[in-house]
Design a protein around this motif. Structure first.
Motif, PDB file in Angstrom:
ATOM      1  N   ASN A 121       0.857  -1.188   0.000  1.00 24.64           N
ATOM      2  CA  ASN A 121       0.000   0.000   0.000  1.00 24.64           C
ATOM      3  C   ASN A 121       0.887   1.230   0.000  1.00 24.64           C
ATOM      4  OD1 ASN A 121      -2.305  -1.519   0.089  1.00 24.64           O
ATOM      5  ND2 ASN A 121      -2.847  -1.027   2.202  1.00 24.64           N
ATOM      6  N   VAL A 122       0.597   2.179  -0.899  1.00 21.02           N
ATOM      7  CA  VAL A 122       1.356   3.422  -0.942  1.00 21.02           C
ATOM      8  C   VAL A 122       0.441   4.599  -0.630  1.00 21.02           C
ATOM      9  CG1 VAL A 122       1.081   3.752  -3.458  1.00 21.02           C
ATOM     10  CG2 VAL A 122       2.989   4.837  -2.268  1.00 21.02           C
ATOM     11  N   ASN A 123       0.916   5.498   0.229  1.00 20.89           N
ATOM     12  CA  ASN A 123       0.258   6.762   0.546  1.00 20.89           C
ATOM     13  C   ASN A 123      -0.968   6.633   1.436  1.00 20.89           C
ATOM     14  OD1 ASN A 123      -2.035   8.914  -0.639  1.00 20.89           O
ATOM     15  ND2 ASN A 123      -0.116   9.816   0.028  1.00 20.89           N
ATOM     16  N   SER A 124      -1.757   5.584   1.246  1.00 16.14           N
ATOM     17  CA  SER A 124      -2.993   5.435   2.013  1.00 16.14           C
ATOM     18  C   SER A 124      -3.126   3.998   2.518  1.00 16.14           C
ATOM     19  CB  SER A 124      -4.189   5.812   1.134  1.00 16.14           C
ATOM     20  OG  SER A 124      -5.345   5.976   1.911  1.00 16.14           O
ATOM     21  N   GLU A 125      -3.964   3.815   3.532  1.00 12.35           N
ATOM     22  CA  GLU A 125      -4.000   2.526   4.222  1.00 12.35           C
ATOM     23  C   GLU A 125      -5.317   1.768   4.042  1.00 12.35           C
ATOM     24  OE1 GLU A 125      -2.540   2.966   8.373  1.00 12.35           O
ATOM     25  OE2 GLU A 125      -1.986   4.995   7.719  1.00 12.35           O
ATOM     26  N   THR A 126      -5.258   0.480   4.385  1.00 15.48           N
ATOM     27  CA  THR A 126      -6.454  -0.365   4.464  1.00 15.48           C
ATOM     28  C   THR A 126      -6.476  -0.995   5.856  1.00 15.48           C
ATOM     29  OG1 THR A 126      -5.161  -2.162   3.477  1.00 15.48           O
ATOM     30  CG2 THR A 126      -6.640  -0.929   2.005  1.00 15.48           C
ATOM     31  N   SER A 127      -7.644  -1.432   6.295  1.00 19.63           N
ATOM     32  CA  SER A 127      -7.735  -2.072   7.613  1.00 19.63           C
ATOM     33  C   SER A 127      -7.052  -3.439   7.591  1.00 19.63           C
ATOM     34  CB  SER A 127      -9.200  -2.212   8.048  1.00 19.63           C
ATOM     35  OG  SER A 127      -9.936  -2.917   7.085  1.00 19.63           O
ATOM     36  N   THR A 128      -7.086  -4.116   6.442  1.00 11.31           N
ATOM     37  CA  THR A 128      -6.346  -5.369   6.281  1.00 11.31           C
ATOM     38  C   THR A 128      -4.897  -5.026   5.986  1.00 11.31           C
ATOM     39  OG1 THR A 128      -8.301  -6.470   5.381  1.00 11.31           O
ATOM     40  CG2 THR A 128      -6.179  -7.516   4.954  1.00 11.31           C
ATOM     41  N   LYS A 129      -3.977  -5.587   6.761  1.00 10.93           N
ATOM     42  CA  LYS A 129      -2.563  -5.253   6.617  1.00 10.93           C
ATOM     43  C   LYS A 129      -1.978  -5.861   5.344  1.00 10.93           C
ATOM     44  CE  LYS A 129      -2.072  -2.855  10.375  1.00 10.93           C
ATOM     45  NZ  LYS A 129      -1.943  -1.391  10.239  1.00 10.93           N
ATOM     46  N   PRO A 130      -1.337  -5.045   4.507  1.00 11.92           N
ATOM     47  CA  PRO A 130      -0.691  -5.558   3.292  1.00 11.92           C
ATOM     48  C   PRO A 130       0.687  -6.140   3.622  1.00 11.92           C
ATOM     49  CG  PRO A 130      -0.350  -3.197   3.453  1.00 11.92           C
ATOM     50  CD  PRO A 130      -1.156  -3.592   4.673  1.00 11.92           C
ATOM     51  N   SER A 131       1.423  -6.537   2.603  1.00 13.83           N
ATOM     52  CA  SER A 131       2.790  -7.027   2.813  1.00 13.83           C
ATOM     53  C   SER A 131       3.665  -5.916   3.378  1.00 13.83           C
ATOM     54  CB  SER A 131       3.382  -7.522   1.493  1.00 13.83           C
ATOM     55  OG  SER A 131       2.504  -8.417   0.854  1.00 13.83           O
ATOM     56  N   ALA A 132       3.418  -4.683   2.902  1.00 11.84           N
ATOM     57  CA  ALA A 132       4.182  -3.524   3.388  1.00 11.84           C
ATOM     58  C   ALA A 132       3.386  -2.242   3.138  1.00 11.84           C
ATOM     59  CB  ALA A 132       5.534  -3.451   2.683  1.00 11.84           C
ATOM     60  N   PHE A 133       3.732  -1.208   3.911  1.00 12.49           N
ATOM     61  CA  PHE A 133       3.108   0.116   3.725  1.00 12.49           C
ATOM     62  C   PHE A 133       4.204   1.168   3.546  1.00 12.49           C
ATOM     63  CE2 PHE A 133       1.858   4.235   5.607  1.00 12.49           C
ATOM     64  CZ  PHE A 133       0.844   4.579   4.728  1.00 12.49           C
ATOM     65  N   VAL A 134       4.026   2.025   2.539  1.00 13.81           N
ATOM     66  CA  VAL A 134       4.937   3.149   2.305  1.00 13.81           C
ATOM     67  C   VAL A 134       4.101   4.415   2.236  1.00 13.81           C
ATOM     68  CG1 VAL A 134       6.596   4.215   0.725  1.00 13.81           C
ATOM     69  CG2 VAL A 134       6.602   1.724   1.036  1.00 13.81           C
ATOM     70  N   GLY A 135       4.378   5.359   3.121  1.00 17.36           N
ATOM     71  CA  GLY A 135       3.612   6.606   3.105  1.00 17.36           C
ATOM     72  C   GLY A 135       4.058   7.516   4.224  1.00 17.36           C
ATOM     73  N   SER A 136       3.126   8.280   4.743  1.00 22.49           N
ATOM     74  CA  SER A 136       3.405   9.199   5.839  1.00 22.49           C
ATOM     75  C   SER A 136       2.300   9.073   6.882  1.00 22.49           C
ATOM     76  CB  SER A 136       3.490  10.633   5.318  1.00 22.49           C
ATOM     77  OG  SER A 136       4.526  10.755   4.357  1.00 22.49           O
ATOM     78  N   ASP A 137       2.574   9.561   8.088  1.00 21.15           N
ATOM     79  CA  ASP A 137       1.590   9.487   9.170  1.00 21.15           C
ATOM     80  C   ASP A 137       0.626  10.662   9.048  1.00 21.15           C
ATOM     81  OD1 ASP A 137       0.125   9.332  11.471  1.00 21.15           O
ATOM     82  OD2 ASP A 137       1.818   9.529  12.841  1.00 21.15           O
ATOM     83  N   ASP A 138      -0.557  10.392   8.489  1.00 19.71           N
ATOM     84  CA  ASP A 138      -1.514  11.467   8.234  1.00 19.71           C
ATOM     85  C   ASP A 138      -2.036  12.137   9.496  1.00 19.71           C
ATOM     86  OD1 ASP A 138      -1.959  11.954   5.371  1.00 19.71           O
ATOM     87  OD2 ASP A 138      -2.387   9.834   5.297  1.00 19.71           O
ATOM     88  N   VAL A 139      -1.991  11.432  10.621  1.00 14.75           N
ATOM     89  CA  VAL A 139      -2.383  12.061  11.892  1.00 14.75           C
ATOM     90  C   VAL A 139      -1.427  13.219  12.186  1.00 14.75           C
ATOM     91  CG1 VAL A 139      -2.705  11.729  14.375  1.00 14.75           C
ATOM     92  CG2 VAL A 139      -3.344   9.898  12.796  1.00 14.75           C
ATOM     93  N   GLU A 140      -0.156  12.983  11.925  1.00 21.17           N
ATOM     94  CA  GLU A 140       0.873  14.011  12.138  1.00 21.17           C
ATOM     95  C   GLU A 140       0.586  15.259  11.302  1.00 21.17           C
ATOM     96  OE1 GLU A 140       5.707  14.675  11.455  1.00 21.17           O
ATOM     97  OE2 GLU A 140       4.661  13.016  10.485  1.00 21.17           O
ATOM     98  N   SER A 141       0.181  15.070  10.047  1.00 24.15           N
ATOM     99  CA  SER A 141      -0.081  16.229   9.169  1.00 24.15           C
ATOM    100  C   SER A 141      -1.237  17.070   9.698  1.00 24.15           C
ATOM    101  CB  SER A 141      -0.364  15.768   7.735  1.00 24.15           C
ATOM    102  OG  SER A 141      -1.588  15.066   7.653  1.00 24.15           O
ATOM    103  N   GLY A 142      -2.286  16.399  10.211  1.00 24.12           N
ATOM    104  CA  GLY A 142      -3.421  17.119  10.791  1.00 24.12           C
ATOM    105  C   GLY A 142      -3.010  17.918  12.014  1.00 24.12           C
ATOM    106  N   ARG A 143      -2.147  17.328  12.825  1.00 28.91           N
ATOM    107  CA  ARG A 143      -1.645  18.023  14.025  1.00 28.91           C
ATOM    108  C   ARG A 143      -0.836  19.262  13.635  1.00 28.91           C
ATOM    109  NH1 ARG A 143       0.821  12.914  15.885  1.00 28.91           N
ATOM    110  NH2 ARG A 143      -0.721  11.710  17.042  1.00 28.91           N
ATOM    111  N   ILE A 144       0.056  19.092  12.668  1.00 30.37           N
ATOM    112  CA  ILE A 144       0.923  20.204  12.236  1.00 30.37           C
ATOM    113  C   ILE A 144       0.086  21.375  11.728  1.00 30.37           C
ATOM    114  CG2 ILE A 144       2.613  20.919  10.485  1.00 30.37           C
ATOM    115  CD1 ILE A 144       3.798  18.053  10.685  1.00 30.37           C
ATOM    116  N   ALA A 145      -0.903  21.066  10.872  1.00 30.64           N
ATOM    117  CA  ALA A 145      -1.747  22.114  10.281  1.00 30.64           C
ATOM    118  C   ALA A 145      -2.556  22.840  11.352  1.00 30.64           C
ATOM    119  CB  ALA A 145      -2.669  21.506   9.234  1.00 30.64           C
ATOM    120  N   MET A 146      -3.202  22.085  12.240  1.00 31.03           N
ATOM    121  CA  MET A 146      -4.059  22.716  13.240  1.00 31.03           C
ATOM    122  C   MET A 146      -3.249  23.452  14.305  1.00 31.03           C
ATOM    123  SD  MET A 146      -7.151  23.485  13.737  1.00 31.03           S
ATOM    124  CE  MET A 146      -8.191  22.356  12.798  1.00 31.03           C
TER     125      MET A 146
END
Length: 315
Positions: A121-146
């Motif tokens: 999975n790239v950039n976005s997630e699914t509830s079922t775990k894939p083999s690997a995930f590549v992206g960023s922590d979107d919770v962090e981006s919301g915190r930074i902006a607010m």
């Protein structure tokens, strides 16, 4: 005569042995040199940030000699699941998916894993775990902006929030991060929040509606991505209110960086599309080749304001 016959037999045997050896070597080289095929399903090729991720995927795949089969899910999780089923039928070596939705895109992951095909999975997630995930922590981006908004407002004021496509990981997590910060500032009120589906034109319409409802009562806008942030800026500018309202968004696409430089967009949060694309293809290739790989690669977000925007603008 016997000597001549024996010599001919030995020569024929040697030639046949050499021929067999050559064929065997060619076959081994063919297997070793087989081009890896990776299926890619992207959320939406109408989204500039997603296009940037895809461009880097294509660039790195070409450099690595990997064949990509890229398709556009057009924001449909159902379509995305069907696309992954097609990749499975084609027996690709690996799949890269930019999920449309957390839940509705999950069956695609389940099906790929059941077929013993690695899925990243790239950039976005699914509830079922894939083999690997590549992206960023979107919770962090919301915190930074607010947090930027809270600091600029001096801890009090009225905020509106524009959601991305509902049910997608970025929308859920960016809202989560923003609300975590809002809890720390009881004098900042979230007076309205609604989806504009990552879209600039829809965000402009939504902002116009909010201006009619709340007028100068709005002190800041947090948009989950730059397209919506820029739509909000246009509506506020047309209404003569931009100088009184903060607008902050996420992704740091080129248009947003120019708007920050001009001062029309107050801040954006840089998300590294190039690193996400490059790491996704690198991870998929490693898994397909049976090499060690990282199950999760998180690339940090960075706040972009007028003070540091030139560092992010490509010359």
């Amino acid at each position: 005569m016997k000597t001549i016959y024996l010599s001919i037999s030995l020569l024929a045997s040697t030639l046949l042995s050499g021929c067999n050896q050559s064929t065997s070597n060619e076959s081994t080289q063919g297997d070793a040199g087989k081009k890896l095929v990776v299926g890619v399903s992207m959320l939406s090729m109408q989204n500039e940030f997603i296009v940037n991720v895809n461009d880097e995927l294509a660039k790195k795949a070409e450099e690595a000699g990997v064949e990509l089969i890229t398709v556009d899910a057009e924001r449909s999780a159902l379509k995305q699941v069907e696309q992954v089923e097609s990749f499975i039928a084609q027996q690709v070596d690996a799949i890269i998916m930019n999920p449309c939705e957390v839940e509705a895109s999950s069956p695609a992951v389940t099906k790929a894993l059941a077929a013993k095909i690695p899925i990243v999975n790239v950039n976005s997630e699914t509830s079922t775990k894939p083999s690997a995930f590549v992206g960023s922590d979107d919770v962090e981006s919301g915190r930074i902006a607010m947090k930027f908004i809270a600091d600029k407002l001096g801890g009090k004021g009225n905020v509106v929030m524009m959601h991305g496509y509902m049910g997608q990981a970025a929308q859920i997590k960016r809202e989560q991060g923003a609300r975590e910060v809002l809890k720390q500032y009881p004098n900042i009120k979230l007076i309205a929040h609604q989806t504009a589906e990552w879209d600039r034109a829809k965000a402009m319409d939504l902002m116009e509606n909010w201006i009619q409802s709340y007028g100068s009562g709005i002190n800041a806008v947090f948009a989950h991505n730059d397209e919506m942030g820029l739509g909000a800026v246009k509506a506020l500018t047309d209404a003569g209110l931009k100088n009184k309202v903060l607008v902050v968004s996420i992704d740091a696409i080129p248009d947003a960086l120019q708007a920050v430089k001009k001062g029309t967009l107050d801040a954006t949060v840089f998300q590294n599309a190039e690193q996400q694309g490059a790491k996704a293809i690198e991870t998929a290739v490693k898994i397909a080749k049976g090499q060690p790989y990282e199950k999760e690669t998180l690339i940090p977000f960075q706040l972009v304001t007028k003070d540091n925007v030139t560092k992010f603008i490509k010359q």
